[in-house]
Design an enzyme around this catalytic site. Structure first.
Site, PDB file in Angstrom:
ATOM      1  N   GLU A  93     -52.923  31.203  16.588  1.00  0.00           N
ATOM      2  CA  GLU A  93     -54.251  31.840  16.002  1.00  0.00           C
ATOM      3  C   GLU A  93     -55.083  32.306  16.812  1.00  0.00           C
ATOM      4  O   GLU A  93     -55.737  33.595  16.551  1.00  0.00           O
ATOM      5  CB  GLU A  93     -54.829  30.687  15.212  1.00  0.00           C
ATOM      6  CG  GLU A  93     -53.876  30.154  13.872  1.00  0.00           C
ATOM      7  CD  GLU A  93     -53.098  29.161  14.342  1.00  0.00           C
ATOM      8  OE1 GLU A  93     -52.965  28.577  15.538  1.00  0.00           O
ATOM      9  OE2 GLU A  93     -52.221  28.698  13.519  1.00  0.00           O
ATOM     10  N   PHE A 146     -54.819  14.968   5.618  1.00  0.00           N
ATOM     11  CA  PHE A 146     -54.258  15.868   6.815  1.00  0.00           C
ATOM     12  C   PHE A 146     -54.511  17.020   6.755  1.00  0.00           C
ATOM     13  O   PHE A 146     -54.670  17.888   6.009  1.00  0.00           O
ATOM     14  CB  PHE A 146     -52.751  15.522   6.443  1.00  0.00           C
ATOM     15  CG  PHE A 146     -51.677  16.108   7.070  1.00  0.00           C
ATOM     16  CD1 PHE A 146     -51.567  15.802   8.437  1.00  0.00           C
ATOM     17  CD2 PHE A 146     -51.077  17.201   6.699  1.00  0.00           C
ATOM     18  CE1 PHE A 146     -50.736  16.465   9.429  1.00  0.00           C
ATOM     19  CE2 PHE A 146     -50.149  18.051   7.656  1.00  0.00           C
ATOM     20  CZ  PHE A 146     -50.174  17.529   8.963  1.00  0.00           C
ATOM     21  N   GLN A 147     -54.640  17.482   8.044  1.00  0.00           N
ATOM     22  CA  GLN A 147     -55.181  18.806   8.592  1.00  0.00           C
ATOM     23  C   GLN A 147     -56.397  19.318   7.860  1.00  0.00           C
ATOM     24  O   GLN A 147     -56.589  20.422   7.604  1.00  0.00           O
ATOM     25  CB  GLN A 147     -53.901  19.728   8.214  1.00  0.00           C
ATOM     26  CG  GLN A 147     -52.823  19.603   9.083  1.00  0.00           C
ATOM     27  CD  GLN A 147     -51.953  20.642   9.161  1.00  0.00           C
ATOM     28  OE1 GLN A 147     -51.571  21.459   8.396  1.00  0.00           O
ATOM     29  NE2 GLN A 147     -51.331  20.841  10.427  1.00  0.00           N
ATOM     30  N   LYS A 165     -56.356  24.428  -1.385  1.00  0.00           N
ATOM     31  CA  LYS A 165     -55.086  25.051  -1.658  1.00  0.00           C
ATOM     32  C   LYS A 165     -55.127  24.982  -3.129  1.00  0.00           C
ATOM     33  O   LYS A 165     -54.188  25.792  -3.913  1.00  0.00           O
ATOM     34  CB  LYS A 165     -54.098  23.959  -1.198  1.00  0.00           C
ATOM     35  CG  LYS A 165     -52.626  24.302  -1.238  1.00  0.00           C
ATOM     36  CD  LYS A 165     -51.891  23.038  -0.404  1.00  0.00           C
ATOM     37  CE  LYS A 165     -50.259  23.778  -0.634  1.00  0.00           C
ATOM     38  NZ  LYS A 165     -49.324  22.699   0.075  1.00  0.00           N
ATOM     39  N   MET A 169     -63.215  36.067  39.992  1.00  0.00           N
ATOM     40  CA  MET A 169     -64.770  35.905  39.778  1.00  0.00           C
ATOM     41  C   MET A 169     -65.332  34.691  40.231  1.00  0.00           C
ATOM     42  O   MET A 169     -66.559  34.746  40.743  1.00  0.00           O
ATOM     43  CB  MET A 169     -65.049  36.243  38.414  1.00  0.00           C
ATOM     44  CG  MET A 169     -66.395  36.693  38.066  1.00  0.00           C
ATOM     45  SD  MET A 169     -67.179  37.904  39.234  1.00  0.00           S
ATOM     46  CE  MET A 169     -66.999  39.328  38.201  1.00  0.00           C
TER      47      MET A 169
HETATM   48  C1  LIG Z   1     -61.852  31.070  28.409  1.00  0.00           C
HETATM   49  C2  LIG Z   1     -62.511  30.987  29.463  1.00  0.00           C
HETATM   50  N1  LIG Z   1     -62.539  29.847  30.625  1.00  0.00           N
HETATM   51  C3  LIG Z   1     -63.373  30.074  31.958  1.00  0.00           C
HETATM   52  C4  LIG Z   1     -64.000  31.245  32.225  1.00  0.00           C
HETATM   53  C5  LIG Z   1     -64.784  31.382  33.437  1.00  0.00           C
HETATM   54  N2  LIG Z   1     -64.190  32.449  34.232  1.00  0.00           N
HETATM   55  C6  LIG Z   1     -64.947  33.655  34.142  1.00  0.00           C
HETATM   56  S1  LIG Z   1     -64.120  34.637  35.206  1.00  0.00           S
HETATM   57  C7  LIG Z   1     -62.928  33.744  35.635  1.00  0.00           C
HETATM   58  C8  LIG Z   1     -61.862  33.906  36.523  1.00  0.00           C
HETATM   59  C9  LIG Z   1     -60.929  35.035  36.003  1.00  0.00           C
HETATM   60  O1  LIG Z   1     -59.766  35.182  36.717  1.00  0.00           O
HETATM   61  P1  LIG Z   1     -58.708  36.154  36.391  1.00  0.00           P
HETATM   62  O2  LIG Z   1     -58.167  36.242  35.018  1.00  0.00           O
HETATM   63  O3  LIG Z   1     -57.496  36.004  37.532  1.00  0.00           O
HETATM   64  O4  LIG Z   1     -59.438  37.437  36.695  1.00  0.00           O
HETATM   65  P2  LIG Z   1     -60.088  38.114  38.081  1.00  0.00           P
HETATM   66  O5  LIG Z   1     -61.514  37.565  37.908  1.00  0.00           O
HETATM   67  O6  LIG Z   1     -59.397  37.393  39.174  1.00  0.00           O
HETATM   68  O7  LIG Z   1     -60.037  39.450  37.764  1.00  0.00           O
HETATM   69  C10 LIG Z   1     -63.408  32.378  35.011  1.00  0.00           C
HETATM   70  C11 LIG Z   1     -62.323  31.082  35.218  1.00  0.00           C
HETATM   71  C12 LIG Z   1     -64.103  32.368  31.328  1.00  0.00           C
HETATM   72  N3  LIG Z   1     -64.715  33.359  31.217  1.00  0.00           N
HETATM   73  N4  LIG Z   1     -63.348  32.263  29.887  1.00  0.00           N
END
Ligand SMILES: Cc1ncc(C[n+]2csc(CCOP(=O)(O)OP(=O)(O)O)c2C)c(N)n1
Length: 573
Positions: free
Chosen positions: A64, A126-127, A176, A485
């Site tokens: 989803e 349920f659900q 439902k 990042m």
């Molecule tokens: C759902 C979610 N979990 C954690 C984060 C924290 N977060 C921000 S950037 C990042 C790293 C992203 O890594 P990647 O997808 O490999 O991209 P890159 O920065 O290497 O380009 C994280 C873990 C987030 N933004 N969203």
């Protein structure tokens, strides 16, 4: 037995008697809904049964979260509401991240969730999940349909609320038994929402006040946000700025609302914005924010933000004005309406020549930079190559992280509604499913999902949707073998303690793509990338390209947390 859907008689004709589920499908047709993003389950079986006999296109995602991000991508590029359907309980809770994302980024969605039968609501059936309680703070509005007679009106209202004023997600929860109940529907019921009357036109006295301020300004700047895109006000923004020679800064989400190559354009502002844009925001004497909400990633430390400026804020949502930045000239209005009035009103044109020369000097002296003395395949080069092979004319979706910032910095968007990214919530896993939705909205456009190796793994199950629909999305993984990042922040602020941010072990993305029947490639150099991109962008098949880029690059320039816009680091190599 054939697994193909058996043709059944059309259920669309308005008959005297219809089930709630049929009323829903009929109402969707009345709202001109062409595509539904969803996933079936027990509580929505009556609705899926009505859908079985309907010509409305339904896209079966594989989770989803895939449905709702696809609906967001569809809404972002088309301006039409994205419509989602999911079952009760886990189906509904799987939507929560996407609903929050749409709320933060003002995307019009109408979401239908199934609910357990009215008689057992509140019994931990349920659900059962209290999706009304869960989504109250993350929707613009939500409804639970208690009486099936209310369904046509509620659906009308849901679409009205989602798409007017500041757009946002509206959820309709349907037990439902309500979906099963037979009625003679009344489609003529009118919308009656005395508590919801969004202001569309600006107060003309406020417009005159702003026009006077423009006439007196020496260093004016416009901060243009996504509100320009939602209001389709790009043309009016261009006219206004060219008339008065006012430079423009975009927010992350506002990119594309002003031509990226225009001499008055200063680039993106904020944490990874250009030096020129940030110094303009810092030094200006008149700041006109239009359809932007002064996110902390944009303003940096508020104590230093636009300290010497008269602040004018045009926003369709009055709650945004003065929320973060004290505002002397508040204007509650649709962005296009306000800009039209501003162009029409009698006003003086300020002399901004010195100011513009100063900003041009800044752009010359402090351009975006990347390493030049290296053989490494740099992530910034991937964005530049995508720009080159798409001639700057693609819809670009991204995930969240370094690659997102490089895409924002290096893709030079020139047109509206080509940039699809998760700004407010910063949702990893957003980009790839959003590309599926964007491609469905514009089947003939080139759509590129630029993702990180981390974020892609959060929703890559939608490769199956790509395969099934044979959508020509080009998935470009900027694979730096890290959660880039996070790694960058650990390098800068945690003495290089790379706690759980390195991804040395990864799936073979090429084999993974091939498992879904998608042409897949790995490229390790610019030269290899050129050969593969040439081929990938020459046909209309889906493609996955695993770009092995340097894992050591950082996004610059940067404003460290707590610092002001004038305290950027990494401005020069
Ligand atoms: C759902 C979610 N979990 C954690 C984060 C924290 N977060 C921000 S950037 C990042 C790293 C992203 O890594 P990647 O997808 O490999 O991209 P890159 O920065 O290497 O380009 C994280 C873990 C987030 N933004 N969203």
């Amino acid at each position: 037995m054939s697994m193909r859907a058996k043709a059944k008689p059309e259920a669309e004709a308005v008959t005297a008697e219809m089930t709630g589920a049929e009323v829903l499908i009929h109402s969707l047709k009345k709202e001109n809904v062409e595509v539904l993003f969803g996933y079936p389950g027990g509580a929505v079986l009556p609705i899926y049964d009505a859908l079985y006999r309907s010509p409305i296109k339904h896209i079966l995602s594989k989770h989803e979260q895939g449905s709702i991000h696809a609906a967001e991508g569809y809404a972002r590029v088309s301006g039409k509401p994205g419509v989602v359907i999911a079952t009760s309980g886990p189906g509904a809770t799987n939507l929560v991240t996407g609903i929050t994302d749409a709320m933060m980024d003002s995307l019009p969605l109408v979401i239908f969730t199934g609910q357990v039968a009215s008689t057992v609501i509140g019994t931990d059936a349920f659900q059962e999940a209290d999706i009304m309680g869960i989504t109250a703070p993350i929707t613009k509005h939500n409804y639970q349909v208690r009486d099936v007679q209310d369904l046509p009106r509620i659906i009308k209202e849901a679409f009205h609320i989602a798409t007017t004023g500041r757009p946002g997600p509206v959820l309709v929860d349907i037990p439902k038994d309500v979906a099963n109940k037979t009625i003679s529907p009344d489609y003529d019921s009118t919308i009656h929402l005395p508590g919801y009357q969004p202001t569309f036109s600006p107060n003309i006295l406020q417009i005159k006040k702003l026009a006077d301020a423009v006439g007196q300004a020496k260093k004016p700047v416009i901060l243009a946000g996504a509100g320009i895109l939602h209001a389709n006000a790009g043309k009016e923004l261009l006219t206004f700025t060219e008339k008065h020679k006012i430079p423009v800064v975009n927010t992350l989400l506002g990119l594309g609302s002003y031509p990226g190559q225009h001499p008055l354009f200063l680039g993106m502002g904020g944490m990874h914005g250009t030096y020129t844009a940030n110094m303009a925001l810092y030094e200006c004497d008149l700041l006109i924010s239009i359809g932007a909400r002064f996110d902390d990633r944009l303003t940096g430390n508020l104590a230093h933000f636009a300290k010497n400026a008269v602040v004018a804020h045009i926003d369709v949502d009055p709650a945004e004005i003065g929320k973060n930045v004290p505002t002397q000239i508040p204007i509650v209005s649709d962005a296009r309406e306000a800009l039209r009035k501003l162009v029409d009103v009698d006003s003086e044109t300020p002399d901004t020549e010195d100011w513009r020369n100063q900003l041009t000097e800044n752009s010359k002296n402090y351009p975006l930079w990347k390493k030049t003395n290296t053989d490494e395949f740099l992530p910034q080069q991937v964005v530049e190559l995508v720009h080159e092979y798409t001639k700057g004319d693609a819809i670009i979706t991204t995930d969240v992280g370094q690659h997102q910032m490089w895409a924002a910095q290096y893709y030079a968007f020139t047109d509206a509604n080509r940039w699809v990214t998760s700004g407010g919530l910063g949702t990893m896993g957003f980009g790839f499913p959003a590309a599926v939705g964007a491609q469905l909205a514009f089947p003939d456009q080139t759509v590129v999902a630029l993702t990180g190796d981390g974020g892609f793994q959060m929703t890559l199950q939608e490769l199956s949707t790509l395969q099934e629909l044979n959508l020509p999305v080009k998935v470009v993984i900027m694979n730096n073998h890290t959660l880039g990042m996070v790694r960058q922040w650990q390098e800068a602020f945690y003495e290089e303690r790379y706690s759980h941010s390195l991804l040395p072990v990864q799936p073979d993305f090429v084999k993974l793509g091939e498992a879904y029947g998608i042409k897949s490639y790995k490229v390790e150099t610019q030269e290899e990338a050129r050969v593969v991109f040439e081929e990938a962008f020459s046909h209309r098949d889906p493609v996955l390209i695993d770009c092995r880029v340097s894992g050591k690059e950082n996004v610059y320039p940067m404003i460290a947390p707590g610092k002001g816009l004038h305290q950027m680091i990494g401005v020069k190599p």
